[in-house]
Design an enzyme around this catalytic site. Structure first.
Site, mmCIF file in Angstrom:
data_model
loop_
_atom_site.group_PDB
_atom_site.id
_atom_site.type_symbol
_atom_site.label_atom_id
_atom_site.label_comp_id
_atom_site.label_asym_id
_atom_site.label_seq_id
_atom_site.Cartn_x
_atom_site.Cartn_y
_atom_site.Cartn_z
ATOM 1 N N GLY A 242 0.839 -1.204 0.000
ATOM 2 C CA GLY A 242 0.000 0.000 0.000
ATOM 3 C C GLY A 242 0.866 1.244 0.000
ATOM 4 O O GLY A 242 2.026 1.218 -0.433
ATOM 5 N N GLU A 264 5.728 -3.444 0.687
ATOM 6 C CA GLU A 264 5.666 -3.126 -0.750
ATOM 7 C C GLU A 264 4.890 -1.822 -0.859
ATOM 8 O O GLU A 264 3.662 -1.822 -0.951
ATOM 9 C CB GLU A 264 4.940 -4.242 -1.507
ATOM 10 C CG GLU A 264 5.661 -5.579 -1.490
ATOM 11 C CD GLU A 264 6.853 -5.647 -2.431
ATOM 12 O OE1 GLU A 264 7.093 -4.669 -3.172
ATOM 13 O OE2 GLU A 264 7.540 -6.674 -2.417
HETATM 14 P P1 NAD Z 1 -3.471 2.298 1.233
HETATM 15 O O1 NAD Z 1 -2.180 2.480 1.905
HETATM 16 O O2 NAD Z 1 -4.522 3.308 1.406
HETATM 17 O O3 NAD Z 1 -4.112 0.895 1.696
HETATM 18 C C1 NAD Z 1 -3.448 -0.332 1.504
HETATM 19 C C2 NAD Z 1 -3.933 -1.346 2.506
HETATM 20 O O4 NAD Z 1 -3.438 -1.000 3.799
HETATM 21 C C3 NAD Z 1 -5.454 -1.408 2.666
HETATM 22 O O5 NAD Z 1 -5.836 -2.744 2.853
HETATM 23 C C4 NAD Z 1 -5.703 -0.578 3.914
HETATM 24 O O6 NAD Z 1 -6.893 -0.881 4.582
HETATM 25 C C5 NAD Z 1 -4.499 -0.952 4.743
HETATM 26 N N1 NAD Z 1 -4.098 0.025 5.760
HETATM 27 C C6 NAD Z 1 -4.034 1.366 5.625
HETATM 28 N N2 NAD Z 1 -3.564 1.927 6.769
HETATM 29 C C7 NAD Z 1 -3.321 0.900 7.613
HETATM 30 C C8 NAD Z 1 -2.833 0.828 8.948
HETATM 31 N N3 NAD Z 1 -2.507 1.924 9.621
HETATM 32 N N4 NAD Z 1 -2.708 -0.384 9.526
HETATM 33 C C9 NAD Z 1 -3.018 -1.501 8.834
HETATM 34 N N5 NAD Z 1 -3.506 -1.500 7.579
HETATM 35 C C10 NAD Z 1 -3.645 -0.305 6.975
HETATM 36 O O7 NAD Z 1 -3.140 2.084 -0.336
HETATM 37 P P2 NAD Z 1 -4.147 1.977 -1.568
HETATM 38 O O8 NAD Z 1 -4.704 3.317 -1.874
HETATM 39 O O9 NAD Z 1 -5.079 0.826 -1.397
HETATM 40 O O10 NAD Z 1 -3.128 1.545 -2.733
HETATM 41 C C11 NAD Z 1 -2.321 2.442 -3.437
HETATM 42 C C12 NAD Z 1 -0.924 2.492 -2.852
HETATM 43 O O11 NAD Z 1 -0.356 1.182 -2.790
HETATM 44 C C13 NAD Z 1 0.033 3.284 -3.734
HETATM 45 O O12 NAD Z 1 0.876 4.040 -2.921
HETATM 46 C C14 NAD Z 1 0.808 2.199 -4.473
HETATM 47 O O13 NAD Z 1 2.064 2.614 -4.950
HETATM 48 C C15 NAD Z 1 0.918 1.157 -3.414
HETATM 49 N N6 NAD Z 1 1.169 -0.172 -3.979
HETATM 50 C C16 NAD Z 1 2.431 -0.689 -3.859
HETATM 51 C C17 NAD Z 1 2.721 -1.921 -4.437
HETATM 52 C C18 NAD Z 1 4.105 -2.500 -4.360
HETATM 53 O O14 NAD Z 1 4.243 -3.686 -4.645
HETATM 54 N N7 NAD Z 1 5.124 -1.743 -4.012
HETATM 55 C C19 NAD Z 1 1.723 -2.641 -5.095
HETATM 56 C C20 NAD Z 1 0.440 -2.085 -5.172
HETATM 57 C C21 NAD Z 1 0.182 -0.842 -4.601
#
Ligand code: NAD
Length: 509
Positions: A242, A264
């Protein structure tokens, strides 16, 4: 599209979703406070109850109990479960892909590709089940054998993002299962239905091969549900995908209990285009990497660093292709750019564009909203912006299709600009000069986890290790030896002599 038409389309998509879920063997969920929306119209497809504190506790407890048996099942036998999952995914590829399109807004070809990636990683994991090799090292002591053994780690908590709602789960789960771990999955709150479908397929695969279905648990909800997983000492590894913001919260919490983390996180990926580059090939690669998935991939190309001698012809090519991109309903044939996930994605894009223009950027094309899909659906034309410098907004990841183009005269300066961002996921260099290519791949070249020559930044194969450095979090998933993150290593020394020599020649007599 009028409001009435949008509502009718949402109704049709809702019916279609229910049919797909049933086809995948999943019971459509009881209504609850967690909405599952489609970015195609912004309407609600279903809603479901989020997992409670007790649900999370029970899920982790069940996975922990299942682990105690699963770790002792021989790895090649564990692979039978993954083999059956791969067969079910192959059988249901189109249905699952359509659900990905409905819930995440990916165009059909990309959604199908995402399910293909799941099948590919299952195949990789099946082969891996016979290759969880440990080394044997020469012992310095006579009559001794020194070796290492890899053992299952425990419960793996998988937290995933909305933009790869199923592939990232499969990367983690296929590997974790053959490694002898059990899994508790907290998918993005934006894509709970695809998660339900995957969980159902995996449970069915387990029952069909006689494995314990409890090896996989699904919990649903937003960050607070993830936090419970993060804080639970029974979870040996938290694999979290995320934003950097999420990683900043998760990593210290897991570290505080000495758990393991595999991160990631966000990227801010760039391509350098040198004077010798094949500009037609580069332009094609750039358009796919920058505009594909509506700029919502972690590996999306967000920065272009072009030699001043070729900037005109390259940007002309990219802009011409951008103007021809069909933006629209991702279910329609010929559409290459679907919607942004929600209003937040749209507002983030508009704010970044405003800041870029304030910094002296010049909008070459795109950036505007494409109307006609209802007020809650957010379609945009991918934006190309020429920037005079790498300002603060360029150094941030804006999760939308904005490509910032900058120029350079000297390759060393281009590489410095390239590496001058906090993230370190993916990178490319376009050239036909081997010296330049090798310079980019050398220790003082790209500082990213992925460095490519003459292909774009996105669209990695599962065979390589995937992940990035700096604020991207340092994790590696998928191929190569990424499996080691899902196991613990024991170093074993066996004395088969009658003497007791000590290491380093120490005498203790
Ligand atoms: P996000 O960070 O908003 O959420 C990702 C996940 O984390 C969700 O399931 C969310 O509920 C959970 N989450 C958020 N805060 C949390 C916390 N404090 N504790 C536990 N869980 C928590 O991201 P998004 O908007 O769903 O996805 C987009 C982001 O993900 C972009 O920054 C993208 O670059 C990144 N991403 C990275 C990869 C990689 O492999 N590097 C792959 C896909 C997406």
């Amino acid at each position: 599209m009028t409001q009435a038409l949008t509502e009718r389309t949402t109704r049709e998509l809702r019916d279609r979703t229910e049919m797909l879920l049933r086809g995948l063997g999943a019971v459509p969920p009881e209504p609850g406070s967690l909405p599952a929306r489609t970015p195609i119209t912004g309407g609600e497809l279903a809603s479901l109850p989020p997992s409670s504190i007790i649900d999370v506790d029970l899920a982790i407890g069940a996975a922990d109990r299942a682990f105690r048996e699963w770790r002792s099942v021989p790895a090649p036998q564990r692979a039978a479960l993954v083999r059956r999952l791969a067969a079910l995914l192959t059988e249901h590829q189109d249905e699952l892909a359509e659900l990905v399109t409905l819930e995440a807004g990916k165009i059909t070809a990309e959604a199908r590709g995402e399910v293909q990636e799941m099948i590919d990683i299952c195949e990789f994991a099946i082969g891996l089940s016979r290759q969880l090799y440990g080394r044997t090292m020469p012992s310095e002591r006579p009559g001794h054998r020194l070796m290492e053994t890899w053992h299952p780690l425990g419960v793996v908590g998988v937290i995933s993002a909305f933009n790869f709602p199923v592939a990232v789960w499969a990367w983690n789960t296929a590997l974790a299962l053959v490694c002898g771990d059990t899994v508790v999955w907290k998918p993005s709150e934006t894509t709970p239905l695809t998660a339900l479908a995957c969980h159902t397929l995996l449970r069915r695969a387990a029952m069909e091969v006689g494995a314990d279905p409890e090896v996989h648990q699904l919990i649903q909800g937003a960050a607070e549900v993830g936090t419970r997983l993060v804080d639970d000492p029974r979870v040996a590894l938290v694999s979290a995908t995320g934003s950097v913001r999420m990683g900043r919260t998760v990593a210290p919490r897991v570290a505080a209990r000495f758990g393991r983390c595999l991160l990631e996180l966000g990227g801010n990926n760039a391509a350098i285009v040198t004077p010798s580059a094949d500009l037609d090939l580069a332009a094609r690669a750039i358009v796919f990497a920058a505009a594909g998935t509506a700029g919502q991939r972690c590996t999306t190309m967000r920065r272009l660093i072009v030699h001043t001698s070729v900037v005109g012809p390259l940007l002309d090519r990219v802009a011409a292709a951008y103007r021809q991109l069909r933006v629209g309903n991702p279910l329609d044939e010929g559409v290459l750019v679907g919607p942004l996930i929600n209003s937040q994605g749209y507002l983030g894009m508009q704010s970044a564009l405003r800041r870029a223009l304030e910094d002296g950027g010049e909008l070459v094309c795109g950036g505007e909203r494409v109307e006609g899909f209802g007020e809650d659906a957010f379609y945009v034309r991918p934006a190309l912006v020429r920037m005079p410098a790498q300002t603060a907004v360029v150094r941030e990841e804006t999760f939308a299709p904005i490509l910032y183009a900058m120029t350079y005269n000297d390759l060393d300066a281009a590489i410095e600009l390239h590496n001058g961002v906090p993230q370190g996921l993916s990178s490319s260099l376009f050239t036909q000069d081997q010296r330049e290519a090798e310079r980019f791949l050398a220790a003082d070249g790209s500082d990213c986890g992925i460095a490519n020559i003459n292909i774009g930044t996105s669209g990695a194969e599962i065979g390589g290790a995937f992940g990035g450095e700096k604020e991207t979090g340092g994790g590696r998933e998928s191929g190569s030896d990424s499996w080691k993150a899902y196991m613990r290593r024991a170093t074993n020394t066996v004395n088969y002599s009658t003497e007791l020599p000590l290491a380093q020649g120490i005498r203790f007599e």
